[in-house]
Design an enzyme around this catalytic site. Sequence first.
Site, PDB file in Angstrom:
ATOM      1  N   PRO A 153       0.857  -1.199   0.000  1.00  0.00           N
ATOM      2  CA  PRO A 153       0.000   0.000   0.000  1.00  0.00           C
ATOM      3  C   PRO A 153       0.890   1.246   0.000  1.00  0.00           C
ATOM      4  O   PRO A 153       1.584   1.510   0.982  1.00  0.00           O
ATOM      5  CB  PRO A 153      -0.789  -0.121   1.304  1.00  0.00           C
ATOM      6  CG  PRO A 153      -0.205  -1.259   2.062  1.00  0.00           C
ATOM      7  CD  PRO A 153       0.877  -1.898   1.283  1.00  0.00           C
ATOM      8  N   ASP A 161       5.939   2.246   2.194  1.00  0.00           N
ATOM      9  CA  ASP A 161       5.057   1.099   2.425  1.00  0.00           C
ATOM     10  C   ASP A 161       4.244   1.344   3.695  1.00  0.00           C
ATOM     11  O   ASP A 161       4.779   1.330   4.798  1.00  0.00           O
ATOM     12  CB  ASP A 161       5.949  -0.156   2.578  1.00  0.00           C
ATOM     13  CG  ASP A 161       5.142  -1.431   2.715  1.00  0.00           C
ATOM     14  OD1 ASP A 161       3.930  -1.345   2.997  1.00  0.00           O
ATOM     15  OD2 ASP A 161       5.742  -2.515   2.533  1.00  0.00           O
ATOM     16  N   HIS A 162       2.945   1.573   3.536  1.00  0.00           N
ATOM     17  CA  HIS A 162       2.107   1.938   4.682  1.00  0.00           C
ATOM     18  C   HIS A 162       1.945   0.783   5.663  1.00  0.00           C
ATOM     19  O   HIS A 162       1.516   0.972   6.804  1.00  0.00           O
ATOM     20  CB  HIS A 162       0.735   2.410   4.179  1.00  0.00           C
ATOM     21  CG  HIS A 162       0.041   3.343   5.129  1.00  0.00           C
ATOM     22  ND1 HIS A 162       0.305   3.381   6.481  1.00  0.00           N
ATOM     23  CD2 HIS A 162      -0.903   4.308   4.918  1.00  0.00           C
ATOM     24  CE1 HIS A 162      -0.449   4.305   7.056  1.00  0.00           C
ATOM     25  NE2 HIS A 162      -1.193   4.889   6.129  1.00  0.00           N
ATOM     26  N   ARG A 163       2.295  -0.418   5.230  1.00  0.00           N
ATOM     27  CA  ARG A 163       2.210  -1.526   6.171  1.00  0.00           C
ATOM     28  C   ARG A 163       3.190  -1.321   7.321  1.00  0.00           C
ATOM     29  O   ARG A 163       2.964  -1.760   8.435  1.00  0.00           O
ATOM     30  CB  ARG A 163       2.529  -2.860   5.463  1.00  0.00           C
ATOM     31  CG  ARG A 163       1.504  -3.254   4.425  1.00  0.00           C
ATOM     32  CD  ARG A 163       1.921  -4.521   3.721  1.00  0.00           C
ATOM     33  NE  ARG A 163       3.233  -4.381   3.102  1.00  0.00           N
ATOM     34  CZ  ARG A 163       3.889  -5.379   2.498  1.00  0.00           C
ATOM     35  NH1 ARG A 163       3.361  -6.583   2.471  1.00  0.00           N
ATOM     36  NH2 ARG A 163       5.060  -5.164   1.953  1.00  0.00           N
TER      37      ARG A 163
END
Lengths: 480, 431
Positions: free
Chosen positions: B222, B398-400
């Site tokens: 994401p 990376d939004h994770r």
Amino acid sequence: MDPLKTEIVVLGAGPGGYAAAFYAADREKKVILVDEGRRLGGVCLNRGCIPSKALLHATHLIREAKASSQHGITFGDPRIDLEQMRSWKESVLDKLGQGLGGLAQKRGVEVLQGRGHFEDSQTLRVETPAGQKFINYETAIIAVGSKAAMPAAFDLGNPRVMTSTEALELEEVPDELLVVGGGYIGMELGTVYATLGSKVTLVELLDSILLGADADMVRPVMRYAQEAFKEVRLKTKVLKMATSGKQIKVTMESDKQRIEELYDRVLVCVGRAPNCKDLGLQNTKVQMDDRGFVKVNAQQRTADPAIYAIGDVVGGALLAHKATKEGRVAVEVITGEASSFQDVVIPAVIFTDPEVAWCGLTETEAKEKGIAVEVAKFPWAASGRAMTLDRTDGVTKLIIEPETERILGVGIVGAGAGELISEGVLAVEMGATARDLAGCVHPHPTLSETLMECAEVFYGYPTHTFVRKKTGSLLRKAAG
Amino acid sequence: MDVKLPRLGEGADSGVVVNIMVSEGEQIQKDQTILELENEKAVAPIPSPLSGTIQKIHVKEGDEITVGQVLISLAEEAAAPQPAAKAKAEEFPQRAEKAGAPVREAPEEAGLAQEYRYEPKSGFPPPAPPSIRKLATDLGIDLTRVQGSEPGGRITLNDVRAYIQRLQQIAFAKKPAVTREAPAREPESIDFAKWGPVSKKRMSPLRRTVAERTSEAWATVPHVFQLDEGDITAAMELRKKYAPLYEKKGARLTLTGLVLKAAIAPLKKFPIFNASLDETTQEIVYKEYFHIGVAVDTESGLIVPVIRDVDKKNLLEISKELAELAERTRQRKISLEELQGGTLTISNLGGIGGAHFTPIVYKPQSAVIGLGQGELKAVVRDGKVEARLMLPVTLSYDHRLIDGADGARFVRELVQALESFKEADFNLEGK
């Protein structure tokens, strides 16, 4: 006339072709087998393996008889009836050929005698004695084999210059015979003629005979040849030949010296060439490599999706049993099975005196490829059986992967090596370790014991010889 | 002797010859590059296992070749024999699962030893009877993955059975929460020619790799894009001043080099930007090294070589290495190893033009920095309008792993580092 229709057409009825045709028929395929020969069996049966082994067997007795004076039995000089020998050999070939014909018939394989020519990727034209026939097939297997090469410089159109094909006809026993080429064919046929009484001179371009075999395997054969032949000339190049009355004048170069000699006959054994010409392959998508062999992948497929190829015509080891195996792979792939000619162990046997046989990895190959191996050797001088046969001129050896003790290759030189090697093939194919071989009880007294004892040499405890320097570690011994 | 294409590592058993680096009759040394082979991952140099004179070259550029194919015939020097297969087994770079991915340890739980691989020095296939080999072929099982239980590692039917059962366990075990399968969609064949003339060209292996990797990253990571601008007026002035000095030392002082240097402080402050997500174990792997990849535009497509230990190098060293690495990359003379192990990537399109763009995270890295073209802009400083050289900076992450606040903090830190370059940073001796 309507074309014949079939699922599979096999072109060439040698050991690759007939095996493929039979196997395909056994798998419920409609098969036509095309061969230009009068008798099935190809080179192997008609002009190769079988007739040469018949002659080698016949002449072997002469050598045995001579040697038996050592054992207290003396024979008189043999009387050789060439006519009888030829007809006996022919009778063997006929029986085998008829056998193949019968086997084809029982399976419903249609045999068509004639020369095949590809019209396109789906059609084969066959020139039969009864006229042209067209075959419309789904899949074709090319198994047309190879023929003895005759360099143009030696091709005088004089029957005194022979290839193996003519030599096996055994027209006469020449007084002075020159054999050009110290490969297995030259050595085998040289042995036949030398035993029959020819003074054989063998010349080889390289610095050793029997290219491909390890040096220690070649040595006993070389020793025999030096004794039985008039001369073995290594690193010698034949420059030209010319007809000179009833003889052949041969010019060669050895040690930078030019030699000119007269021979009654010359046998040229300088390799074999694929029979790809005049097959109409240009009408298909089949591709050839730069040496003229048909290009195939591990599934035996050519570049043409409808055409497979097997045996000598695809190159590699030009051996009957390799062709047979490739034929099986091709048929399995055609009938939808996952199959490939990969990691297949192809044994090699040279029927000289003594015989040489090996399978899997050789020492030479290991060295070339930089593969670290341990080699265990068992000399036949330590074998009771070899002693009773008065054939102690043998060696059995194992090529072993050090970390796993897996047997990667087996080499045998000695009487009957060709029969003994099959146990080696089984060991290599099964992924056996030296321990496995040492642990299998071998009957006494036989030559097969040399394989077991050779494995014991690796661990340092052979019964019939003593190993001062242990190849295998003592730990292994304790583990055993 | 004939030099054959050695095994290059897992899966890399074929490739396209892109460059033949030697010619017939040439004397070559052991380990000298014979040719370059492009496979799906990169361009790999194929070194010679021996010294000698080349008698014949058997392949040509553009040929698709497979392992075991003869490349050249070599007349060996009469030197001590060099074991050729050593190179095969040990010296060739193994193709990593994902270039740049951290080496993954086999997960220990549940006996899932699926990473087992039979790789003997001899290069022989694993020991197994023909019947078992046939079975493996039928089932499509790679026997090098099956651990044999018999002497010498020989594989039995039981070993194959146990292996299949283990695979089943793995298949039905809980899948990592993060891997959400995109709905499979059959590619549709479109006849573009019906609307006008077209020409077709096969995708090169490199192009296919870029396509695969970017779509995988796009589908699983994401992305968040944080856009900012950095005032590089002062930095560029310093660059102008020091450029001649650097040139004398054989180095080119570039903006990319400066950003490489500037990125270290924020990376150290926010280690998550130097980290990776291990999707198999749900662990965050923090790396204590700073290997920064630089996107290089080559004739055949994007390649990202990696500069190691950027934090331990001064600007001169970085500049030199960057120029040299970029040049070799453009000439496709880069090794597989040099493309692996990156912890962050910088993509500078400023040389071409354009403002902000949003680069795709180079998985398994957690962030990528995209640079646009610096432009003079009217900026208000201390109540006055000034002309300042502004650099468009984008951070994709990376939004994770990273939340928006940290993203903003990182970009600010980076911009500040860019804006506060000092003379000392350009010093040829300092770090």
